[in-house]
Design an enzyme around this catalytic site. Structure first.
Site, short mmCIF file in Angstrom:
data_model
loop_
_atom_site.label_atom_id
_atom_site.label_comp_id
_atom_site.label_asym_id
_atom_site.label_seq_id
_atom_site.Cartn_x
_atom_site.Cartn_y
_atom_site.Cartn_z
N SER A 95 -0.26 -1.46 11.40
CA SER A 95 1.09 -1.54 10.86
C SER A 95 2.02 -0.56 11.58
O SER A 95 2.20 -0.65 12.79
CB SER A 95 1.06 -1.30 9.35
OG SER A 95 2.24 -1.74 8.74
N ASP A 224 -0.13 -12.59 6.48
CA ASP A 224 0.42 -11.24 6.33
C ASP A 224 1.78 -11.34 5.66
O ASP A 224 2.74 -11.85 6.25
CB ASP A 224 0.53 -10.58 7.70
CG ASP A 224 0.84 -9.09 7.63
OD1 ASP A 224 1.58 -8.69 6.71
OD2 ASP A 224 0.36 -8.35 8.49
N HIS A 253 -2.24 -8.45 5.25
CA HIS A 253 -1.83 -7.27 6.01
C HIS A 253 -2.93 -6.21 6.03
O HIS A 253 -3.21 -5.60 7.06
CB HIS A 253 -0.56 -6.69 5.40
CG HIS A 253 0.06 -5.59 6.20
ND1 HIS A 253 0.60 -5.79 7.45
CD2 HIS A 253 0.24 -4.27 5.92
CE1 HIS A 253 1.08 -4.65 7.92
NE2 HIS A 253 0.87 -3.71 7.00
#
Length: 273
Positions: A95, A224, A253
């Site tokens: 991320s 995601d 995610h």
């Protein structure tokens, strides 16, 4: 427990475990190095040296209220790498950590990086703009800012549902995973988390992606709900000179946790290639 005092006085918490080829993991917003536990134990058992750290303002690092930018995060990572004298490192970022990795590799690695991995990562750029018309509207990030500022304790529980795909029908919801996410988030400083939203959503990584020559693996879940893969992985792979893309139907995610067996296998194969 180990800490490094950076040039500006910030204290960075880090864990340096094992021996062998060095792997350095960079966590996402608003978490800590503990988010990599499933990868840390796997690679330690495979004979690797594993380094993780809490980003400034996050986890057990000092809760500074200044310089919460991707540029500074990458510079901090460089200080840690140089302090530990790591060479031929494989950098793995999830991320926001993926943005930190690609900026570090492009501007700060000084030949010390061997490969890089971007997992569910924010590059090339998240926010919608004239040059990124299919990006995420600014109103979404303003909402995250509002919730972080005014409702952080509950928001950090609520966010775990889309983060791990626990809001999908038939999901195997694990309260322990949710509590661990909340624990990590609440350890960090609210100023760092608030300012970090701008860092992960508005930083433009397109030049970084285009400039990097080392092999880069891009992993992204097709379900995601935090960083849509169409606006991230599918664009990043087109900009990389030496990139490999793997997408996973139905993965969320937080797939390094929910699908650690799959992600670890693909990481290992890339690292050994």
């Amino acid at each position: 427990m180990s800490t490094l005092k950076l040039k500006d006085g910030t204290e960075i918490f880090y864990k340096d475990q094992g021996k062998g080829q060095a792997l350095m993991f960079h966590h996402g917003w608003p978490l800590s190095s503990d988010d990599w536990d499933a990868q840390v134990i796997f690679f330690l058992q495979k004979g690797y040296r594993v380094i993780t750290h809490d980003r400034r303002g996050h986890g057990r690092s000092s809760q500074d209220i200044y310089d919460h930018t991707i540029e500074q995060y990458a510079a901090d990572a460089a200080e840690l790498v140089e302090f530990l004298d790591l060479k031929d490192v494989v950098h793995i970022g999830h991320s926001t950590g993926g943005g930190e990795v690609i900026r570090y590799v492009n501007k700060y690695a000084n030949g010390r990086a061997k490969k890089a991995v971007l997992i569910s990562a924010v590059p090339p750029i998240m926010v919608q703009s004239d040059s990124n018309p299919d990006g995420v509207p600014m109103s979404v990030f303003d909402g995250i800012r509002d919730q972080t500022l005014n409702n952080r304790q509950q928001f950090y529980i609520d966010l775990t549902f889309p983060f791990y795909g626990y809001n999908r029908e038939g999901a195997d919801v694990k309260e322990g995973v949710q509590r661990n996410w909340w624990r990590q988030g609440m350890m960090g400083g609210i100023v760092a988390h608030y300012d970090g939203i701008k860092a992960f959503s508005e930083t433009d990584f397109r030049e970084d992606l285009q400039a990097v020559d080392i092999p880069v693996l891009v992993l992204h879940g097709e379900d995601d709900q935090i960083v849509p893969y169409q606006n991230a992985a599918l664009k990043s792979i087109k900009l990389l000179k030496n990139g490999t893309l793997i997408t996973y139907p139905g993965f969320p995610h937080g797939m390094p946790t929910t699908h650690a067996d799959v992600i670890n296998k693909d990481l290992l194969e890339f690292i050994q290639s």
